[in-house]
Write a protein that holds these residues in place. Sequence first.
Motif, PDB file in Angstrom:
ATOM      1  N   THR A 296      -3.589   7.302   6.056  1.00  0.00           N
ATOM      2  CA  THR A 296      -4.320   6.787   4.898  1.00  0.00           C
ATOM      3  C   THR A 296      -4.569   7.864   3.847  1.00  0.00           C
ATOM      4  N   SER A 297      -4.434   9.131   4.215  1.00  0.00           N
ATOM      5  CA  SER A 297      -4.648  10.223   3.250  1.00  0.00           C
ATOM      6  C   SER A 297      -3.637  10.175   2.115  1.00  0.00           C
ATOM      7  N   MET A 298      -2.544   9.433   2.304  1.00  0.00           N
ATOM      8  CA  MET A 298      -1.517   9.339   1.264  1.00  0.00           C
ATOM      9  C   MET A 298      -1.866   8.322   0.177  1.00  0.00           C
ATOM     10  N   VAL A 299      -2.942   7.555   0.379  1.00  0.00           N
ATOM     11  CA  VAL A 299      -3.369   6.598  -0.648  1.00  0.00           C
ATOM     12  C   VAL A 299      -3.830   7.382  -1.879  1.00  0.00           C
ATOM     13  N   ARG A 300      -3.146   7.175  -2.992  1.00  0.00           N
ATOM     14  CA  ARG A 300      -3.358   8.019  -4.179  1.00  0.00           C
ATOM     15  C   ARG A 300      -4.790   8.030  -4.706  1.00  0.00           C
TER      16      ARG A 300
ATOM     17  N   LYS B  26       0.839  -1.209   0.000  1.00  0.00           N
ATOM     18  CA  LYS B  26       0.000   0.000   0.000  1.00  0.00           C
ATOM     19  C   LYS B  26       0.873   1.258   0.000  1.00  0.00           C
ATOM     20  N   ILE B  27       1.936   1.229   0.793  1.00  0.00           N
ATOM     21  CA  ILE B  27       2.851   2.375   0.864  1.00  0.00           C
ATOM     22  C   ILE B  27       3.591   2.552  -0.459  1.00  0.00           C
TER      23      ILE B  27
ATOM     24  N   SER C 237      -6.878   0.680  -7.633  1.00  0.00           N
ATOM     25  CA  SER C 237      -7.927   1.694  -7.581  1.00  0.00           C
ATOM     26  C   SER C 237      -9.257   1.184  -8.130  1.00  0.00           C
TER      27      SER C 237
ATOM     28  N   THR D 285       1.754   4.414  -3.076  1.00  0.00           N
ATOM     29  CA  THR D 285       1.548   5.855  -2.917  1.00  0.00           C
ATOM     30  C   THR D 285       2.489   6.643  -3.833  1.00  0.00           C
ATOM     31  N   LYS D 286       3.583   5.996  -4.266  1.00  0.00           N
ATOM     32  CA  LYS D 286       4.540   6.710  -5.124  1.00  0.00           C
ATOM     33  C   LYS D 286       4.819   5.994  -6.448  1.00  0.00           C
TER      34      LYS D 286
ATOM     35  N   ASN E 148      -6.816  10.248  -2.520  1.00  0.00           N
ATOM     36  CA  ASN E 148      -6.445  11.650  -2.726  1.00  0.00           C
ATOM     37  C   ASN E 148      -7.074  12.197  -4.003  1.00  0.00           C
TER      38      ASN E 148
ATOM     39  N   ASN F 176       1.106  14.108   8.737  1.00  0.00           N
ATOM     40  CA  ASN F 176       0.030  13.117   8.683  1.00  0.00           C
ATOM     41  C   ASN F 176      -0.121  12.298   9.949  1.00  0.00           C
TER      42      ASN F 176
END
Length: 425
Positions: A381-385, A313-314, A343, A317-318, A388, A405
């Motif tokens: 969790t706000s970093m999950v693309r 999951k991390i 997604s 994010t990138k 966002n 965060n």
Amino acid sequence: MSKYIYGIDFGTTNSALAILDTNTNQLVKLFTIPSLLFFPEPTHPKEIVSPTVGHEAVSLYVKNRMRGRFMKSIKKVLPNKSFIDTRIGSKSYRAEDLVALILIHLKKLADDFTGENITTAVIGRPVVFDENPEKDAIAQERLSKAAQIAGFEEFYFQMEPIGAAFTYERQIEQEQLVLVADFGGGTSDFSLMRLNPNAINQADRRADMLAQGGIYIGGDSFDSDIMWHKGTPHFGRGVKEEFTPGKPIDLPLSYFTSICSWEKMNFLDSLRMKLSIAKSYQYSGKDYRVKNLQTLIEQNLGYVIFKEIEKVKIELTKDDNATFSFNESDISINEPISIKEFSEEIIESNLSKINQYLNEFLERNDIKNKDVDVVFMTGGTSMVRPLNEIFVEHFGKEKIKSGDNFNSVAMGLAYSYHVLAGAVA
């Protein structure tokens, strides 16, 4: 009376404590720990084992070769009416007792820093512990008892997104209508506030708190989604067992829903369930995937596999691609996951629910997207693309802001002390 108070964000994944000097209204120290507990295996039935907390819990769990009782996502137990207590060794622990162990640990870290026994705190709570009002009330009562057990005599509760709002307010130069979106491990919480840097020290801010709401979906939900789509087929989902010749049936669904949820995985670690899985192994023709399920439960590999899921999951994010890899004790999983699949397939259902709730929240409070000046997103969790991107589509990229965060809520809870104490006074 001490000049210090604590702002405490007891989170599903991590917990944080901020120390506020009430004379200067400045933060002097932050502590952050994982919300984890580990109880070593008792050496005899009547032994009372001492738990470890946070990073030490992980270290000792690994050192003990994953033998013992390891607990995470304890916050999600708070609204669970059916959870009365759990017995570890010769001692029973209620939900508030387990939470108190984490609060006591944080309090000791902070007390050692201040050199005082601080008994005043502002404690965060999600807008909804649970969408059922009765369960929500039970959760708040249990958290209150946990605070008392931990040694707090004067404490106030503040909504976590409001805490984050008070942190963001110190970054702005003019009045703004701000939607605070706080995404934790267990919940997604929203607060609509009118923020003004000139109002920071005002005691009564009730008129600025325009709306609050939340939904019981968070980062743990996305982890469960990954486990369901990419993990459970390796543990027997889709395998048939044949009790009656010529009449194959699916393995019990409860096996797979349980291993997708950390707090439910322990339910499989009982003699009754182990016997049931052993029977399924025999009647599935000794399918290796059912053997994997036995190994997962018997060797207590839940924490290890969910760490790998969190890692994926991390990475997403990138990066546009990641691989869910888990290779332990003859279990071999190597599942590629693209950001598109993540997604549009894996977390799509929970993303849709959050998006639907956001639409309802804005409509219920008669707020148009253009009325919102800023969306302040916080929580790990706000970093999950894909999450966002929902807010970018609603409000535009230029309106999306973020801060620390993992500590924004604890900082804002401490800052809100004067507001809460002043309102009570």
